[in-house]
Design a protein around this motif. Structure first.
Motif, short mmCIF file in Angstrom:
data_model
loop_
_atom_site.label_atom_id
_atom_site.label_comp_id
_atom_site.label_asym_id
_atom_site.label_seq_id
_atom_site.Cartn_x
_atom_site.Cartn_y
_atom_site.Cartn_z
N VAL A 50 0.71 -1.23 -0.14
CA VAL A 50 0.11 -0.08 -0.03
C VAL A 50 1.08 1.09 -0.07
N THR A 51 1.85 1.15 0.65
CA THR A 51 2.97 2.45 0.69
C THR A 51 3.65 2.43 -0.47
N ALA A 52 3.95 1.62 -1.20
CA ALA A 52 4.43 1.71 -2.72
C ALA A 52 3.32 2.25 -3.55
N TRP A 53 2.02 1.80 -3.45
CA TRP A 53 1.02 2.17 -4.28
C TRP A 53 0.88 3.88 -4.22
N PHE A 54 0.96 4.24 -2.92
CA PHE A 54 0.51 5.91 -2.68
C PHE A 54 1.84 6.58 -3.21
N ALA A 55 3.07 5.96 -2.95
CA ALA A 55 4.35 6.68 -3.18
C ALA A 55 4.44 6.78 -4.63
N SER A 56 4.00 5.91 -5.45
CA SER A 56 4.02 5.86 -7.06
C SER A 56 3.13 6.51 -7.72
N GLN A 57 2.49 7.34 -6.95
CA GLN A 57 1.28 8.35 -7.72
C GLN A 57 1.96 9.45 -8.68
N PRO A 58 1.67 9.75 -9.57
CA PRO A 58 2.37 10.80 -10.25
C PRO A 58 2.24 12.07 -9.88
N SER A 59 1.40 12.60 -9.03
CA SER A 59 1.42 14.03 -8.44
C SER A 59 1.14 13.86 -6.87
N LEU A 60 1.31 15.02 -6.38
CA LEU A 60 0.90 14.92 -4.87
C LEU A 60 -0.63 14.84 -4.75
N GLN A 61 -1.42 15.54 -5.65
CA GLN A 61 -3.00 15.72 -5.72
C GLN A 61 -3.51 14.27 -5.56
N ALA A 62 -2.61 13.38 -6.98
CA ALA A 62 -3.41 11.94 -6.85
C ALA A 62 -2.92 11.15 -5.65
N PHE A 96 3.18 12.24 2.87
CA PHE A 96 3.93 13.27 2.15
C PHE A 96 5.34 13.29 2.15
N TYR A 97 5.83 12.74 3.22
CA TYR A 97 7.45 12.22 3.27
C TYR A 97 7.67 11.28 2.20
N ILE A 98 7.08 10.10 2.42
CA ILE A 98 7.37 8.97 1.31
C ILE A 98 7.04 9.26 0.19
N TRP A 99 6.18 10.10 -0.37
CA TRP A 99 5.91 10.56 -1.75
C TRP A 99 7.12 11.36 -2.25
N THR A 100 7.66 12.33 -1.22
CA THR A 100 8.51 13.00 -1.78
C THR A 100 10.05 12.25 -1.93
N TRP A 101 9.92 11.11 -0.84
CA TRP A 101 11.29 10.40 -0.70
C TRP A 101 11.64 9.60 -2.35
N ALA A 153 12.39 11.01 -5.41
CA ALA A 153 13.86 11.34 -5.52
C ALA A 153 14.51 10.08 -5.62
N PHE A 154 14.18 8.90 -4.85
CA PHE A 154 15.16 7.94 -5.10
C PHE A 154 14.41 6.65 -5.56
N GLY A 155 13.13 6.47 -5.98
CA GLY A 155 12.79 5.54 -6.52
C GLY A 155 11.76 4.64 -5.60
N THR A 156 11.06 3.70 -6.18
CA THR A 156 10.07 2.73 -5.34
C THR A 156 10.76 1.37 -5.27
N SER A 157 11.76 1.02 -5.48
CA SER A 157 12.52 -0.27 -5.30
C SER A 157 12.14 -0.75 -3.75
N VAL A 201 14.44 -1.59 -1.67
CA VAL A 201 15.37 -1.02 -0.92
C VAL A 201 15.22 0.19 -0.71
N ALA A 202 14.77 1.11 -1.69
CA ALA A 202 14.49 2.62 -1.65
C ALA A 202 13.35 2.88 -0.71
N LEU A 203 12.16 2.03 -0.76
CA LEU A 203 11.26 2.31 0.23
C LEU A 203 11.47 2.34 1.57
N ARG A 204 12.17 1.23 1.80
CA ARG A 204 12.83 1.02 3.27
C ARG A 204 13.91 1.99 3.58
N ALA A 205 14.62 2.44 2.77
CA ALA A 205 15.64 3.39 2.96
C ALA A 205 15.34 4.72 3.40
#
Length: 517
Positions: free
Chosen positions: A49-61, A82-87, A90-94, A96-100
């Motif tokens: 679910v975290t990856a799903w939200f973080a991969s949305q194309p825009s902050l509004q989405a 807001f934090y994980i979407w911004t992160w 910048a660093f991708g949604t793999s 490792v990147a999500l957990r980093a």
């Protein structure tokens, strides 16, 4: 003949610089060790679910997707989204990147405990055990807000403790730090409100026994207070619209599991999935040797504490902080009962660093011999280090293997029908096409049928809809995705289990064989 004078720093300044370098080195080493907990293991349900939200194309989405989750607790952690979407942008949604994304917060935790150890305990040893905490290490390897919450509550607790211990000009800054940190914790996750209550009770209890003033907190509260009111109004709205966690009546087993996690036994006893599926007492008996090793340092600690109790002075600040925590946790338990919220350790993660600080303070005040304190910290750290290693390396503690499950489903899709009785968001992350309208608005053919929490009549209608080819059913955690046990009972009676792995079972259902039975 001229000579060049050599300038030497004053001894006190040189010692201060050397100390600062040691502190920085210790913080970097602690952060690096915690960061080494991060792996590329498969994401599990919540991380999907975290990856799903973080991969949305825009902050509004992203905001729209979070608010669309009306029946889950996801809208109640806005700051983290807001934090994980911004992160991730910048660093991708793999994996490792999500957990980093937890690494900056690990550095904050290390800095908080180093500060507490040096200023309150006058020792470096106090910060060592927390670095090897299996509870902290486990959630370092999870793309969820719990490490962030622990970081902010540790900052707030240390700052509040230092303020009431050192009511000086620096103490006024601590009032600001504590207020801002607890607001950020509440913004990261709604359940941090109970930590706010605990620290507020501590702040009200402490001045009476220490003749301290709360006036330095006035300006921070006037600044943060309105923001907390707005945030509280939003959380109240989410509760009214039905946002909640796992719906089930909590009991003493939930509290026992919180202690099990906090005590660092997670890598010495049965795994979470084993406890979910098996008999608790049989599993504990099977892991008894390791559990005894994990409990032994705690028993030694209690014995030492009792022996030194009469000869040592009482730490009133820690006792009052205990009182505040008891109030906060009691209110949490009442709320959990009212909401039928089945909680585990992560839901009380905000209290973990505070309880750890209290334990450190009690031990340091009771044990006045530095060598004994160092030996005790080493014993606890060694036990937790082994528990931590087992959590990282043993297949027994592997996360739900959605990556393999999606690979199996994709392999069967060209041959026949695949039924997916598991989380659709994590399936989408691993590129399994499904007919779930939220995860796959543009359906691909062929795709898996998401059949989460179907009734018996739905299962029978699906199986009798003129199907002649074999069905592959991929089932995970029936208590979450097959609550009525419709699929579980049907598969046990008429299908063949062909494979099982972490939190998953693969079943083959043949209509012809089922009719013959």
């Amino acid at each position: 003949m001229s000579t060049t004078a050599t300038y030497r720093l004053p001894a006190s300044l040189a010692q201060a610089r050397a100390l600062d370098l040691r502190v920085i080195a210790a913080m970097i080493a602690a952060t690096a060790w915690l960061a080494s907990s991060i792996t590329s293991q498969s994401l599990w349900i919540d991380e999907g679910v975290t990856a799903w939200f973080a991969s949305q194309p825009s902050l509004q989405a992203m905001v729209h997707s979070v608010l669309a989750m009306k029946k889950t607790s996801d809208p109640q952690m806005p700051g983290y989204w807001f934090y994980i979407w911004t992160w991730c942008h910048a660093f991708g949604t793999s994996e490792v990147a999500l957990r980093a994304a937890n690494i900056p917060f690990a550095a904050i935790i290390a800095a908080s405990f180093l500060t507490f150890s040096r200023r309150v305990l006058d020792s470096w040893w106090g910060c060592v055990p927390v670095v090897f905490s299996p509870f902290l290490a486990f959630y370092m390897n999870e793309a969820r807000p719990y490490v962030a919450v622990m970081a902010m509550t540790s900052v707030a607790a240390v700052a509040a403790y230092l303020y009431f211990s050192e009511p000086t000009e620096a103490g006024s800054r601590n009032a600001w730090v504590a207020s801002i940190a607890i607001f950020i914790a509440c913004f990261l996750h709604m359940l941090s409100v109970f930590v706010l209550i605990a620290l507020a009770c501590f702040a009200l209890l402490r001045p009476r026994s220490a003749n301290l003033s709360l006036r330095p907190f006035l300006a921070p509260l006037l600044t943060v207070g309105p923001l907390l009111c707005l945030l509280g109004s939003y959380y109240f709205w989410t509760v009214l619209r039905g946002s909640a966690g796992a719906i089930a009546s909590p009991g003493i087993k939930n509290l026992a599991f919180v202690f099990y996690e906090f005590a660092g036994l997670g890598g010495l006893g049965p795994s979470r999935n084993e406890l979910r599926d098996g008999s608790t007492w049989q599993l504990i008996a099977a892991h008894a040797p390791w559990l005894l090793c994990g409990v032994l340092p705690g028993v030694i600690l209690v014995l030492i504490f009792c022996r030194h109790e009469k000869s040592s002075k009482t730490d009133k600040a820690s006792i009052e902080l205990v009182g505040g925590c008891l109030v906060g946790i009691a209110l949490f338990l009442v709320a959990a009962q009212i909401a039928h919220f089945r909680f585990v350790g992560r839901h009380l993660a905000g209290f973990f660093p505070i309880l750890f600080l209290i334990a450190l303070s009690f031990v340091a005040k009771k044990i006045e011999r530095p060598r004994l304190l160092a030996l005790l910290c080493i014993a606890i750290s060694a036990t937790w280090f082994w528990s931590d290693l087992r959590l990282r390396l043993s297949p027994e503690y592997q996360k739900d293997d959605y990556r393999t499950a999606a690979q199996v489903a994709n392999a069967y899709l060209p041959e026949g029908t695949v039924v997916w009785v598991a989380d659709p968001y994590t399936a989408q992350y691993y590129q399994l096409p499904t007919d779930d309208p939220c995860c796959s608005p543009q359906q691909r053919i062929p795709h898996a049928h998401v059949a989460v929490n179907w009734t018996r009549s739905q299962v029978e209608r699906f199986l009798s809809a003129g199907r002649t080819h074999a069905l592959t059913v991929i089932l995970s955690k029936p208590d979450l995705y097959d609550v009525d046990r419709a699929w579980t009972q049907k598969l046990a009676a008429s299908a063949t289990k062909t494979r099982s792995f972490a939190a998953f079972e693969v079943w083959q259902y043949s209509p012809a064989k089922a009719q013959a039975k």
